[in-house]
Design an enzyme around this catalytic site. Structure first.
Site, PDB file in Angstrom:
ATOM      1  N   TYR A  33      -9.305 -14.278  27.784  1.00  0.00           N
ATOM      2  CA  TYR A  33      -8.164 -14.529  26.902  1.00  0.00           C
ATOM      3  C   TYR A  33      -8.365 -13.813  25.577  1.00  0.00           C
ATOM      4  CZ  TYR A  33     -10.850 -17.934  24.110  1.00  0.00           C
ATOM      5  OH  TYR A  33     -11.782 -18.531  23.299  1.00  0.00           O
ATOM      6  N   LYS A 149     -15.059 -12.714  26.409  1.00  0.00           N
ATOM      7  CA  LYS A 149     -14.186 -13.812  25.958  1.00  0.00           C
ATOM      8  C   LYS A 149     -13.545 -14.482  27.172  1.00  0.00           C
ATOM      9  CE  LYS A 149     -10.921 -14.809  22.225  1.00  0.00           C
ATOM     10  NZ  LYS A 149     -11.676 -15.897  21.622  1.00  0.00           N
ATOM     11  N   GLU A 182     -23.616 -18.867  16.879  1.00  0.00           N
ATOM     12  CA  GLU A 182     -22.280 -18.832  16.268  1.00  0.00           C
ATOM     13  C   GLU A 182     -21.667 -20.216  16.357  1.00  0.00           C
ATOM     14  OE1 GLU A 182     -19.522 -16.430  18.583  1.00  0.00           O
ATOM     15  OE2 GLU A 182     -20.492 -17.056  20.438  1.00  0.00           O
ATOM     16  N   LEU A 207     -19.829 -14.012  20.622  1.00  0.00           N
ATOM     17  CA  LEU A 207     -18.586 -13.270  20.772  1.00  0.00           C
ATOM     18  C   LEU A 207     -18.508 -12.262  19.622  1.00  0.00           C
ATOM     19  CD1 LEU A 207     -15.957 -13.156  22.478  1.00  0.00           C
ATOM     20  CD2 LEU A 207     -14.884 -14.286  20.536  1.00  0.00           C
TER      21      LEU A 207
HETATM   22  N1  PMP Z   1     -16.943 -17.003  18.362  1.00  0.00           N
HETATM   23  C1  PMP Z   1     -16.295 -17.728  19.308  1.00  0.00           C
HETATM   24  C2  PMP Z   1     -17.076 -18.475  20.322  1.00  0.00           C
HETATM   25  C3  PMP Z   1     -14.877 -17.767  19.292  1.00  0.00           C
HETATM   26  O1  PMP Z   1     -14.214 -18.471  20.237  1.00  0.00           O
HETATM   27  C4  PMP Z   1     -14.168 -17.057  18.294  1.00  0.00           C
HETATM   28  C5  PMP Z   1     -12.669 -17.127  18.242  1.00  0.00           C
HETATM   29  N2  PMP Z   1     -12.057 -16.338  19.204  1.00  0.00           N
HETATM   30  C6  PMP Z   1     -14.899 -16.322  17.351  1.00  0.00           C
HETATM   31  C7  PMP Z   1     -16.281 -16.313  17.418  1.00  0.00           C
HETATM   32  C8  PMP Z   1     -14.203 -15.498  16.302  1.00  0.00           C
HETATM   33  O2  PMP Z   1     -13.648 -14.350  16.878  1.00  0.00           O
HETATM   34  P1  PMP Z   1     -12.340 -13.645  16.264  1.00  0.00           P
HETATM   35  O3  PMP Z   1     -12.686 -13.306  14.850  1.00  0.00           O
HETATM   36  O4  PMP Z   1     -12.131 -12.455  17.097  1.00  0.00           O
HETATM   37  O5  PMP Z   1     -11.272 -14.656  16.354  1.00  0.00           O
END
Ligand code: PMP
Length: 282
Positions: A33, A149, A182, A207
């Site tokens: 996603y 993701k 994270e 991610l």
């Molecule tokens: N880490 C995880 C596990 C996430 O789900 C997200 C949100 N998608 C992020 C980091 C932040 O990523 P982004 O800045 O692309 O939203």
């Protein structure tokens, strides 16, 4: 207002939007996603999220359901039909509908594509940025490819719920060596005593946040030093500032970690300035 969703080639009423019970996303979590923030009816970091979608699909060998141009048109139409000025677009692709069996289905199986758009009241997020958020630490219980993701978010769901039940907004996951990977839905950052930004390298344990990447650029342009390295909860608790980044929270200051106050307990000036700079750039 009537919400509209997009499912497999059709715009339909959100309340009646369905996928089959033997969709592999439903049965195996076999899908990926993306989430874009929408501001003034425009996607933030549009290309970064499309690039990551392509990468997630390629890593799992799921066929792209449409060209990027076609997906862009679907998303734009969905934003229009739902009259979203400030909000979110959610896009999910699964390996499609097939008789339940673990191996991949026949190559002729079309991937499932679902897109939704919703309005978000930005004032709640702005308030959180003004007061700062509390974070708790939890063990990282995920697999070794957190860079993809996927819709397999069970450890993230459990971590976020644990945070909420203890009055915190986010959970920072800690790996077996005691280092923060994270948040459950955000990337984690600290600011050292001498004003350097620290965030974990974009390896398989996290991610690769699109907001993280944009903020690295914004911070470099603003003259901040950056160290891509892992840090512990102890280092974070003693840091000058801490914050999280994501498409939905932009840059949000952290003022408490596992009950310990960060700095003076108020959002740090660097995180606050970076939030502003990010919103002006993205
Ligand atoms: N880490 C995880 C596990 C996430 O789900 C997200 C949100 N998608 C992020 C980091 C932040 O990523 P982004 O800045 O692309 O939203």
């Amino acid at each position: 207002m009537t919400r509209i969703a997009y499912v497999n080639g059709r715009f339909c009423l959100h309340a009646q939007a369905v996928v089959h019970i033997e969709d592999r996303g439903f049965q195996f979590g076999d899908g990926v996603y993306e989430v874009w923030s929408v501001r003034r009816s425009r996607l933030l970091d549009a290309d970064g999220h499309f690039d990551r979608l392509d990468r997630s699909l390629a890593e799992l060998r799921i066929a792209a359901p449409r060209s990027r141009r076609a997906l862009g048109l679907i998303i734009r139409e969905l934003i229009r039909r739902n009259r979203v000025r400030d909000g979110l677009v959610y896009l999910q692709v699964t390996r499609g509908q097939a008789r339940r069996d673990h191996p991949f289905p026949p190559e002729s199986t079309p991937p499932t594509l679902v897109v939704t758009a919703k309005r978000v009241d930005l004032s709640a997020a702005a308030k959180r940025a003004e007061t700062g958020i509390a974070v708790i630490s939890v063990p990282d219980r995920r697999w070794s490819r957190c860079d993809i993701k996927t819709v397999n978010l069970l450890p993230n769901v459990l971590a976020k719920q644990e945070a909420r039940e203890s009055g915190a907004f986010e959970a920072w996951q800690v790996d077996s060596s005691g280092h923060v990977t994270e948040g459950s839905s955000t990337n984690a950052w600290i600011v050292t005593a001498d004003g350097k930004l620290v965030t974990r390298p974009a390896d398989n344990a996290i991610l690769h946040g699109i907001t993280r990447a944009t903020l690295m650029r914004v911070a470099a342009e603003a003259g901040f030093g950056l160290e891509e390295r892992a840090f512990t909860i102890k280092e974070a608790q003693a840091a000058r500032e801490a914050f999280v980044t994501s498409a939905t929270s932009f840059v949000t200051p952290v003022v408490e970690i596992d009950g310990r106050t960060i700095g003076n307990g108020r959002p740090g000036s660097i995180a606050t300035a970076l939030r502003q700079a990010y919103l002006e750039t993205a």
